[in-house]
Motif scaffolding. Structure first.
Motif, PDB file in Angstrom:
ATOM      1  N   GLU A  68       0.781  -0.706  -0.280  1.00  0.00           N
ATOM      2  CA  GLU A  68      -0.140  -0.218  -0.111  1.00  0.00           C
ATOM      3  C   GLU A  68       0.854   1.508   0.277  1.00  0.00           C
ATOM      4  O   GLU A  68       0.194   2.752  -0.422  1.00  0.00           O
ATOM      5  CB  GLU A  68      -0.547   0.361   1.203  1.00  0.00           C
ATOM      6  CG  GLU A  68      -0.453  -0.080   2.704  1.00  0.00           C
ATOM      7  CD  GLU A  68      -0.113  -1.369   3.186  1.00  0.00           C
ATOM      8  OE1 GLU A  68      -0.125  -1.573   4.178  1.00  0.00           O
ATOM      9  OE2 GLU A  68      -0.294  -2.681   2.504  1.00  0.00           O
ATOM     10  N   ASP A  69       2.369   1.428   0.336  1.00  0.00           N
ATOM     11  CA  ASP A  69       3.245   2.104   0.792  1.00  0.00           C
ATOM     12  C   ASP A  69       3.836   2.518  -1.193  1.00  0.00           C
ATOM     13  O   ASP A  69       4.345   3.645  -1.277  1.00  0.00           O
ATOM     14  CB  ASP A  69       3.453   2.078   1.829  1.00  0.00           C
ATOM     15  CG  ASP A  69       3.516   2.529   2.680  1.00  0.00           C
ATOM     16  OD1 ASP A  69       2.549   2.532   2.830  1.00  0.00           O
ATOM     17  OD2 ASP A  69       3.878   2.377   3.351  1.00  0.00           O
ATOM     18  N   GLN A  77       2.971  -8.907   3.492  1.00  0.00           N
ATOM     19  CA  GLN A  77       2.221  -8.770   2.203  1.00  0.00           C
ATOM     20  C   GLN A  77       3.491  -7.040   1.085  1.00  0.00           C
ATOM     21  O   GLN A  77       2.974  -5.805   1.803  1.00  0.00           O
ATOM     22  CB  GLN A  77       1.263  -7.672   2.434  1.00  0.00           C
ATOM     23  CG  GLN A  77       0.327  -8.977   2.517  1.00  0.00           C
ATOM     24  CD  GLN A  77      -0.366  -9.490   0.389  1.00  0.00           C
ATOM     25  OE1 GLN A  77      -0.482  -9.103  -0.148  1.00  0.00           O
ATOM     26  NE2 GLN A  77       0.517 -10.800   0.423  1.00  0.00           N
ATOM     27  N   SER A  78       4.440  -7.629   1.499  1.00  0.00           N
ATOM     28  CA  SER A  78       5.394  -6.328   0.953  1.00  0.00           C
ATOM     29  C   SER A  78       6.392  -6.942  -0.213  1.00  0.00           C
ATOM     30  O   SER A  78       5.959  -8.155  -0.543  1.00  0.00           O
ATOM     31  CB  SER A  78       6.990  -6.169   2.117  1.00  0.00           C
ATOM     32  OG  SER A  78       7.439  -7.210   2.286  1.00  0.00           O
ATOM     33  N   ALA A  80       2.631   3.311  -3.964  1.00  0.00           N
ATOM     34  CA  ALA A  80       2.041   3.969  -4.882  1.00  0.00           C
ATOM     35  C   ALA A  80       3.207   5.430  -4.673  1.00  0.00           C
ATOM     36  O   ALA A  80       3.202   6.315  -4.201  1.00  0.00           O
ATOM     37  CB  ALA A  80       0.355   4.734  -4.262  1.00  0.00           C
TER      38      ALA A  80
END
Length: 372
Positions: free
Chosen positions: A235-236, A269-270, A238
């Motif tokens: 999520e980071d 999830q990285s 972007a």
């Protein structure tokens, strides 16, 4: 002396300089303020170098320091033997050719003996060939004898080269081979040397240990360039792109993103993000774990400056960076403030010279270009 008169004269002189600057505002390039050294001195303008901020902005991520491929070398015991002495220690920087370890090896002595014998046979074959060629030219022997001599010389040369290559594979360098060729003395003692300037990352043996053939003895690394392997949540990602700035927290270590992975680690999830360090690599060690911040979108780094360096125009924040013509206007973003200091994000460097005094004169000249 009347000090008030002197101060008034200086103030009037500065005012005249500013008036002259405003009068020639058309001579300025966009966001470039032209000042001479005399004008800078008269206006009391002082500059400082930005300092890398000890804490980077934004969220932090775990990272591991890695050696790029091709920058690591494992020193092995080519023929095996007993470790007589370890001559380098972990963390030590060694130059190319510097002794690392001394081995006593019967295998090395045997290889040296074979090489000397092969060289001697090659020398004899060369002499025989030269004699036969002379006799053939005089018509004393047939051509077949010369061809046989030449064939024997080629075989002897091949054996000599093979014996030399075996010694090189066992760890002898050009200096060791030259000494062997000049002295003809066979020794069971072998000095293993650094193949290039490097840092000793790991010593894997101790004095007196038996090292089997090809056993790893030391691990070397060229640490002038290092990578950071960073784990960033999906999520980071972007807005993150190759070229983004990277800053190690609580250290003056800077880098740039060179690769953004495509594989997501199911457990957390990285995604793996790789950065190459370009400033401060000498303070890190391969395998070291640390925290980093990613600086987006400009990829600029965080710097600490006196608060007086930052000026505001509209909603923007700027500093004045000294240039050959005078000063250029550089946009920045204030990340944090403390007593007398600010941390800014911008395309600065520690070599820049940023104005911290005489700011009113610079801002006045700048606003004179285009007004508010």
């Amino acid at each position: 002396m009347n000090h008030s008169h002197v101060n008034g004269t200086r103030g009037l002189y500065a005012l005249l300089i500013l008036s002259a600057l405003f009068a020639v505002k058309g001579a300025w390039a966009s966001e470039e303020l032209i000042f001479t050294e005399a004008q800078i001195s008269a206006l009391g303008i002082e500059v400082v170098n930005p300092a890398i901020a000890d804490v980077a902005p934004g969220p932090s991520y775990p990272a591991r320091v890695e050696l790029p491929p091709g920058q690591e070398h494992v020193v092995t015991a080519g023929e095996g033997g007993v470790v007589e002495a370890v001559l380098a220690s972990e963390g030590q920087t060694v130059a190319a050719g510097e002794p690392l370890l001394r081995l006593r090896s019967a295998g090395i002595a045997a290889l040296e003996r074979e090489y000397l014998q092969a060289r001697e046979q090659a020398a004899l074959a060369r002499q025989q060939t030269e004699r036969d060629e002379a006799l053939y030219r005089e018509g004393i022997i047939p051509e077949r004898r010369v061809q046989e001599s030449r064939s024997a010389l080629a075989q002897a040369h091949t054996l000599s080269q093979g014996a030399r290559q075996a010694l090189e594979a066992a760890g002898l360098d050009a200096k060791d081979l030259h000494t062997l060729e000049q002295t003809g003395r066979v020794s069971s003692t072998q000095i293993l040397r650094a193949p290039f300037t490097a840092t000793v990352l790991e010593v894997m043996v101790r004095n007196g240990e038996q090292a089997d053939p090809s056993t790893p003895l030391l691990r070397l690394g060229q640490t002038s360039t290092l990578w950071l392997e960073i784990r960033v949540p999906v999520e980071d990602l972007a807005g993150l792109s190759v070229g983004a700035g990277v800053q190690v927290l609580h250290a003056t270590v800077l880098g740039r993103v060179i690769l953004i992975g495509q594989q997501v680690e199911p457990a957390d999830q990285s995604v793996a993000v790789r950065a190459e360090i370009h400033t401060g690599a000498e303070s890190l060690r391969p395998g070291q774990l640390l925290q980093v911040s990613l600086l987006e979108p400009s990829g600029a780094h965080a710097f600490r400056l006196p608060a007086s360096a930052v000026v505001h125009r509209g909603e923007g924040q700027y500093v004045f960076v000294q240039s050959p013509q005078g000063f250029r206007v550089e946009p920045v973003r204030v990340l944090s403030t403390s007593t007398g200091d600010v941390v800014v994000n911008g395309t600065l460097s520690t070599d820049d010279r940023v104005a911290v005094k005489g700011i009113a004169a610079l801002k006045g000249a700048w606003l004179g270009i285009g007004g508010e």
